[in-house]
Design an enzyme around this catalytic site. Structure first.
Site, PDB file in Angstrom:
ATOM      1  CG  ASN A  83      -0.492  -0.729   2.378  1.00 54.36           C
ATOM      2  OD1 ASN A  83       0.335  -0.218   3.109  1.00 54.36           O
ATOM      3  ND2 ASN A  83      -0.959  -1.955   2.577  1.00 54.36           N
ATOM      4  CB  THR A 127      -4.709   0.276   2.521  1.00 55.09           C
ATOM      5  OG1 THR A 127      -3.948  -0.679   3.247  1.00 55.09           O
ATOM      6  CG2 THR A 127      -4.211   1.650   2.896  1.00 55.09           C
ATOM      7  CD  GLU A 129      -0.472  -3.689   5.793  1.00 55.34           C
ATOM      8  OE1 GLU A 129       0.370  -4.106   6.595  1.00 55.34           O
ATOM      9  OE2 GLU A 129      -0.358  -3.845   4.564  1.00 55.34           O
ATOM     10  CG  HIS A 148       3.653  -1.807   3.631  1.00 58.54           C
ATOM     11  ND1 HIS A 148       4.691  -2.550   4.139  1.00 58.54           N
ATOM     12  CD2 HIS A 148       2.562  -2.609   3.718  1.00 58.54           C
ATOM     13  CE1 HIS A 148       4.241  -3.733   4.536  1.00 58.54           C
ATOM     14  NE2 HIS A 148       2.951  -3.787   4.277  1.00 58.54           N
ATOM     15  CG  HIS A 150       4.614  -7.822   2.121  1.00 59.62           C
ATOM     16  ND1 HIS A 150       3.351  -8.182   1.722  1.00 59.62           N
ATOM     17  CD2 HIS A 150       4.427  -6.946   3.146  1.00 59.62           C
ATOM     18  CE1 HIS A 150       2.446  -7.569   2.461  1.00 59.62           C
ATOM     19  NE2 HIS A 150       3.069  -6.805   3.328  1.00 59.62           N
ATOM     20  CG  HIS A 210       4.476  -6.698   8.104  1.00 57.63           C
ATOM     21  ND1 HIS A 210       3.705  -5.752   8.732  1.00 57.63           N
ATOM     22  CD2 HIS A 210       3.967  -6.786   6.845  1.00 57.63           C
ATOM     23  CE1 HIS A 210       2.774  -5.303   7.909  1.00 57.63           C
ATOM     24  NE2 HIS A 210       2.923  -5.916   6.761  1.00 57.63           N
TER      25      HIS A 210
END
Ligand SMILES: [Zn+2]
Length: 284
Positions: A83, A127, A129, A148, A150, A210
């Site tokens: 996001n 989102t 988050e 952000h 991963h 995370h």
């Protein structure tokens, strides 16, 4: 055709001592300017709507979609993961929606939220988050954009509870200031709090078990750029560790030179002010 910046171009910019230019973002800014009057969450809804549907807001939305495509193509996101947000007023931000694949994100998918995470505009739900993005912007007034996702190698470091070492690769030392945040539930205000506590001195924050969140005082492309750099940094370290030889670190004076350039660009770094001899101490 859009202009592509290569590593060689970046090196040229570094060695000439000039700032780093991001042509795509700059080109779109030249033509479109932000609203003359600063908006906030209490502005009349008609003004917020006019802004949200303006060509300027559309250009910011397009930039977010472009970064979404890049992060999806590079496999930094999985499912609907990842996001982003851009500050667009005193206490409002444009952000990505929940449950949308970043590779197929459209400008019409994006949302407008206030700094408490309340959705003001947009047809899709924001989102889940959003808290960490907004907490970064609240605590770090310089933060214009946040990103952000991963990316696997940087996230792998978080699984082992270690931040990747600094003072070994020039790109990462120049463009990122890296910290590792302790684990908190994704999307929780507690995660936002620990991230915000680091955002004063760090712009590239690895979150335990995370992923990564970055911020920029310039634009969303630069925030995304930090993700690419930290991921490449971690991938290179993993490769180097397999070669069976010790990694040669940069020297204190070499790191100091990089920090001087970085400071001129206005990037944060927790090591400003340290002596050359202290810069070799990787724990600092
Ligand atoms: Zn996440």
């Amino acid at each position: 055709m859009s202009q592509v910046i290569g590593v060689r171009d970046i090196r040229k910019m570094i060695h000439s001592g000039q700032g780093v230019n991001l042509p795509a973002a700059k080109a779109s800014r030249k033509k479109l300017s932000p609203p003359a009057r600063k908006l906030n969450s209490k502005s009349p809804k008609s003004e917020l709507e006019a802004f949200f549907n303006s060509p300027y807001a559309h250009s910011l939305k397009e930039q977010i979609c472009e970064m979404g495509r890049r992060m999806w193509q590079r496999e930094y996101v999985d499912g609907n993961g990842g996001n982003m947000a851009i500050r667009v007023g005193e206490d409002i931000a444009i952000c990505t929606p929940t449950l949308v694949i970043k590779g197929s994100l459209q400008p019409s998918d994006l949302c407008l939220v206030d700094f408490d995470g309340n959705q003001l505009l947009g047809t899709k739900q924001r989102t889940s988050e959003i808290s960490m993005h907004l907490q970064i912007m609240k605590k770090q007034p310089k933060a214009i954009a946040t990103c952000h996702c991963h990316p696997p190698c940087a996230t792998a470091f978080t699984l082992t509870g270690q931040a990747p070492p600094r003072g070994v690769l020039t790109e990462c030392d120049l463009f990122c200031s890296v910290a590792l945040a302790p684990y908190r539930t994704p999307g929780s205000p507690e995660l936002g709090e620990v991230i915000a506590g680091l955002a004063g001195q760090y712009d590239t924050i690895l979150m335990a078990n995370h992923g990564v969140v970055t911020w920029s005082h310039n634009n969303i492309e630069e925030a995304y750029w930090r993700v690419e750099i930290i991921e490449n940094h971690c991938r290179t370290l993993v490769a180097a560790r397999q070669l069976g030889k010790q990694i040669n670190p940069l020297t204190g004076p070499q790191i100091k030179e990089l920090l001087d350039i970085k400071q001129r660009w206005g990037f944060v770094d927790a090591r400003y002010g340290l002596k050359k001899s202290e810069l070799c101490d990787r724990s600092k």
